[in-house]
Write an enzyme that holds these catalytic residues in place. Sequence first.
Site, short mmCIF file in Angstrom:
data_model
loop_
_atom_site.label_atom_id
_atom_site.label_comp_id
_atom_site.label_asym_id
_atom_site.label_seq_id
_atom_site.Cartn_x
_atom_site.Cartn_y
_atom_site.Cartn_z
CG ASP A 328 -14.52 1.64 -20.95
OD1 ASP A 328 -14.97 2.09 -19.88
OD2 ASP A 328 -15.16 1.66 -22.02
CE LYS A 355 -16.71 4.55 -16.84
NZ LYS A 355 -17.56 5.05 -17.93
NE ARG A 359 -14.47 -1.22 -14.92
CZ ARG A 359 -14.96 -1.05 -16.14
NH1 ARG A 359 -14.65 0.05 -16.83
NH2 ARG A 359 -15.75 -1.93 -16.68
NE ARG A 406 -14.40 -2.11 -20.28
CZ ARG A 406 -14.60 -2.52 -21.54
NH1 ARG A 406 -13.77 -3.38 -22.09
NH2 ARG A 406 -15.63 -2.07 -22.25
C1 S3P Z 1 -19.38 4.40 -23.64
C2 S3P Z 1 -18.87 5.48 -22.98
C3 S3P Z 1 -18.07 5.38 -21.76
C4 S3P Z 1 -17.48 3.99 -21.57
C5 S3P Z 1 -18.50 2.92 -21.81
C6 S3P Z 1 -19.06 3.01 -23.22
C7 S3P Z 1 -20.23 4.62 -24.81
O1 S3P Z 1 -18.89 5.69 -20.65
O2 S3P Z 1 -16.97 3.85 -20.25
O3 S3P Z 1 -17.90 1.64 -21.66
O4 S3P Z 1 -20.46 3.66 -25.59
O5 S3P Z 1 -20.70 5.76 -25.00
P1 S3P Z 1 -19.12 7.22 -20.22
O6 S3P Z 1 -19.52 7.94 -21.42
O7 S3P Z 1 -20.22 7.21 -19.20
O8 S3P Z 1 -17.82 7.67 -19.64
#
Ligand code: S3P
Length: 468
Positions: A328, A355, A359, A406
């Site tokens: 992120d 996302k 992004r 973001r």
């Molecule tokens: C998260 C995992 C990430 C991240 C998201 C929150 C989580 O996504 O980008 O903001 O809380 O498990 P991904 O697991 O799909 O990469």
Amino acid sequence: MTVPDHPCVLVSHPAGPLSGTVRVPGDKSISHRALMLPALAVGASTVTGLSAGEDVARTEAALTALGVEIERLGDGRRRIHGVGVGGLAEPEDVLDLGNSGTSARLFAGLLASHPFVSVMTGDASLRRRPMARVTEPLAAMGARFEGRAGGRLPLAVIGSDRLVAGAHRLAVASAQVKSALLLAGLNTAGETAVIEPAATRDHTERMLRLMGLPVAEEALADGAVRVSVAGHGALSPVDIAVPGDPSAAAFLMVAAAIVPGSRVTIADLCLNPGRTGLIDTLWQMGADVTVTPGADQAGDAAGTVTVAGTGSLRGVDVPAERAVRMIDEYPILAVAAAFAEGETRMTGLAELRVKESDRLAAMADGLTACGVPVTAGPDSLTVGGLGSGAGRPAGGATVASHLDHRIAMSFLVMGMAARAPVAVDDAAPIATSFPGFAALMNGLGARLGPPGSSPGDASPGDAAGHPA
Ligand code: S3P
């Protein structure tokens, strides 16, 4: 001055040095789990430090709609009366998860393992995001889904408490997908295992263990990790203090690193090793970052981070393997890279295209508009750093935030150190993860405000050491 969180357009004027000690919102990933897992416990749990962002509020509202009693004890404080594993009730209406991908993916696992029909929807951003990555393995366990093309939301879930346990090898390294399957596994007889190609954030596993449920973890030869739970175990209630969100702190860290003379300390921050990739990268770029470990919180490492702005960062190659530990943080890293000397190459970023927005495209467009040389590939971003002296990024643009918190925060940070103000067309999405961002930043010395205002008294070319 007080800046509302919901102006449409927000402008960031060049700022003098930022200084102060702050806390950031409770970690978003941990906050979602600190509501969902206690909801499945037998008995009452308490949570403090919960994120006040809209995404976590969506999870809370959905759990309430599923029959979980959640008492609001104060800001960020809740008592959650668990219904036990398998005890969620059919909701009367559609579950609207707003902008929150974590809510949608994790609820897919929870709902799939309960014997009722439910429907999830979300905002325009969430309705575009891929869901097949969770629905396919859950369908292999026996759940049924009816969604739009690609399994996109709105999505009907026809769940069952007779799912079939098994092992799932994930194509994408995703903590959300891993967590969805582990959550489904809780109400499924036998062992549910997930083999992830690389270790992703492990907040679900840590919290399950805190609640007395064993989670097995095995490192496999090819760098993959096998994580498994046995179904039908009981979860004990817990008291959880959620540490600060490193993905929110990232904006303060980079702001301090690129505005010369700054010194910003962030206390009570989650320092889970799966979340600290940005700190490693800032060190690699030559930034002045000090980490002071403190006591663990919510089963996770936590501590204090101080960043001082030296005005000298260097461009680096960010290894693709680091992506899971800072997935992120790439938008704000790209802003840091714009103020570094030399090129920064970031690879292994295909996930950034799906996302809250694409992004890679959003950063490439915004950086270009701010006068920064940038190239986006299918899974990469290369930023030509302009340094932090007289030739630093020009700014002077209005950037589209694409319903992505973001992206909005990244370009507001850019405006603090650019030669001319940077505006974002819609700052409202910031409230999904970081309510109060503008006010907190202004408290440190930033100059964020609606168009036409001239917040703060710093002027470009002042104490920041920038030429006028
Ligand atoms: C998260 C995992 C990430 C991240 C998201 C929150 C989580 O996504 O980008 O903001 O809380 O498990 P991904 O697991 O799909 O990469």
